[in-house]
Scaffold this active site. Structure first.
Site, PDB file in Angstrom:
ATOM      1  N   GLU A  98       8.934-104.092 -79.532  1.00 45.58           N
ATOM      2  CA  GLU A  98       9.084-102.636 -79.571  1.00 45.58           C
ATOM      3  C   GLU A  98       7.867-101.981 -80.233  1.00 45.58           C
ATOM      4  OE1 GLU A  98      11.305-100.620 -78.142  1.00 45.58           O
ATOM      5  OE2 GLU A  98      12.011-102.457 -77.202  1.00 45.58           O
ATOM      6  N   GLU A 129       7.794 -97.515 -71.985  1.00 45.02           N
ATOM      7  CA  GLU A 129       8.513 -98.357 -71.021  1.00 45.02           C
ATOM      8  C   GLU A 129       7.562 -99.025 -70.032  1.00 45.02           C
ATOM      9  OE1 GLU A 129      11.502 -99.026 -71.667  1.00 45.02           O
ATOM     10  OE2 GLU A 129      11.726 -97.458 -73.182  1.00 45.02           O
TER      11      GLU A 129
END
Length: 376
Positions: free
Chosen positions: A189, A139
């Site tokens: 991602e 993150e």
């Protein structure tokens, strides 16, 4: 968390990447899009000014009022990991982080003005310390790359496009935008997975985390090699019909499939690029302004070409053969689809090999839903 609890923990011996540019770990397709957006001076500033049109303020208030903010007083061990991740990737400002009550294991990084990291209780309870460290690094990687800003901007553009769907062919144009957007999401991602590995510097922990997201907290029943073999089987197995189904299955998703993520991360961890970063040789943030958009797109195109060339997927192999000028294209396509049905009243004198078999096994197309691994 008390200092003594950190003794002999690998995190105390990990390398810091001072001044590292996110270009160091970004997937080529992700990097080329980001470089192009960063070159558009004022692009994100304009849309930040329009943040009142987005539910960002509402989300911030919602997390503040109905979640637990990570700090020195709350979820201390997560706060240590967050600060450590920001230190390793040299992120100047530590983003606020919240724990949200949700049994589904999930995490996300959102926000225009500044990124917010949110993890669910399901994820906190599922992962051990080193696995969680990789997720938080994932993150923080999103935050360093600016994914939270550009994702929100592009989602805003997509929402805006929906308002003009009544224009002829508007739906087709919107689907093209959404499809391209999701393809970038999937590559971003993979970039963030790499950032998570740079923070945790423990490939086994990253693999364990992905396995748990796929199969739950049953590590004693799972095996990394077998899990990666699934990715190999997924890529190489089947015929052209399966290749088409793979495309249809992945198109609605914002994330790659978990086994694919694990295989991609392992491949990057074994690459020269990763080793050079670990040796201290990586692009610096103060050089980002000199990055060439053309070079970035060239690297992205080269990456896709290499993926097609090296892919074991039947469709990708066919595309590679066509590009290479392979002959008997019609025969290869027929064989790829398992053969076509013989004509009515076919030649009874033909041998079984002369009569292509028709296999019409029923298959279920399962579009992506908001699965637990959908926001990592």
């Amino acid at each position: 968390m008390p200092e003594e609890s950190h003794e002999n923990v690998p995190s105390r011996q990990r390398r810091r990447f001072e001044g590292i540019s996110s270009r160091a770990y970004e997937h080529p397709a992700d990097r080329s899009a980001l470089v192009a957006l960063r070159k558009l001076s004022g692009f994100d500033t304009v849309f930040k000014a329009l943040s009142g049109l987005l539910p960002e303020r509402s989300l911030r208030l919602l997390f503040l009022s109905d979640s637990v903010r990570v700090s020195d007083a709350q979820f201390t061990h997560l706060n240590v990991m967050l600060r450590d991740a920001c230190y390793i990737l040299d992120l100047e400002k530590v983003p606020p982080m919240y724990v949200n009550q949700d049994p589904q294991p999930n995490a996300m990084c959102i926000g225009l003005d500044e990124p917010i990291i949110v993890v669910t209780t399901g994820l906190v309870e599922l992962l051990d310390e080193e696995e969680m460290r990789a997720v938080i690094g994932h993150e923080v990687g999103h935050a360093l790359s600016g994914h939270s800003v550009y994702r929100t901007i592009l989602l805003f553009l997509t929402s805006l496009a929906l308002r003009v769907a009544w224009i002829p062919l508007g739906n087709l144009a919107i689907m093209a935008i959404v499809t391209a957007l999701r393809e970038w999401f999937r590559k971003s991602e993979l970039s963030a997975d790499r950032a998570g590995l740079l923070v945790g510097q423990d490939l086994k922990a990253s693999m364990r985390g992905l396995m748990k997201i796929a199969g739950g907290n049953h590590l004693h029943e799972m095996n990394v090699d077998a899990f990666l073999a699934q990715a190999e089987e997924y890529e190489a197995g089947g015929d052209l019909r399966d290749s088409v189904l793979k495309i249809l299955n992945v198109m609605p998703r914002s994330h790659p499939f978990t086994t694919v993520r694990a295989a991609e991360l392992k491949k990057w961890a074994e690459s020269r690029d990763y080793q050079r970063i670990m040796d201290g040789h990586y692009p610096r943030r103060d050089e980002d302004g000199d990055t060439s958009v053309t070079d970035s797109f060239r690297q992205s195109a080269s990456s896709y070409a290499t993926d097609v060339k090296n892919s074991k997927d039947p469709l990708m192999k066919l595309v590679s053969d066509i590009a290479g000028g392979a002959g008997d294209l019609g025969g290869r396509v027929r064989r790829g689809f398992g053969g076509f049905a013989s004509g009515s009243g076919g030649d009874s004198g033909s041998s079984p090999t002369d009569q292509p078999r028709t296999d019409r096994t029923d298959r279920t197309d399962r579009p992506d839903d908001d699965s637990p691994n959908g926001s990592r």
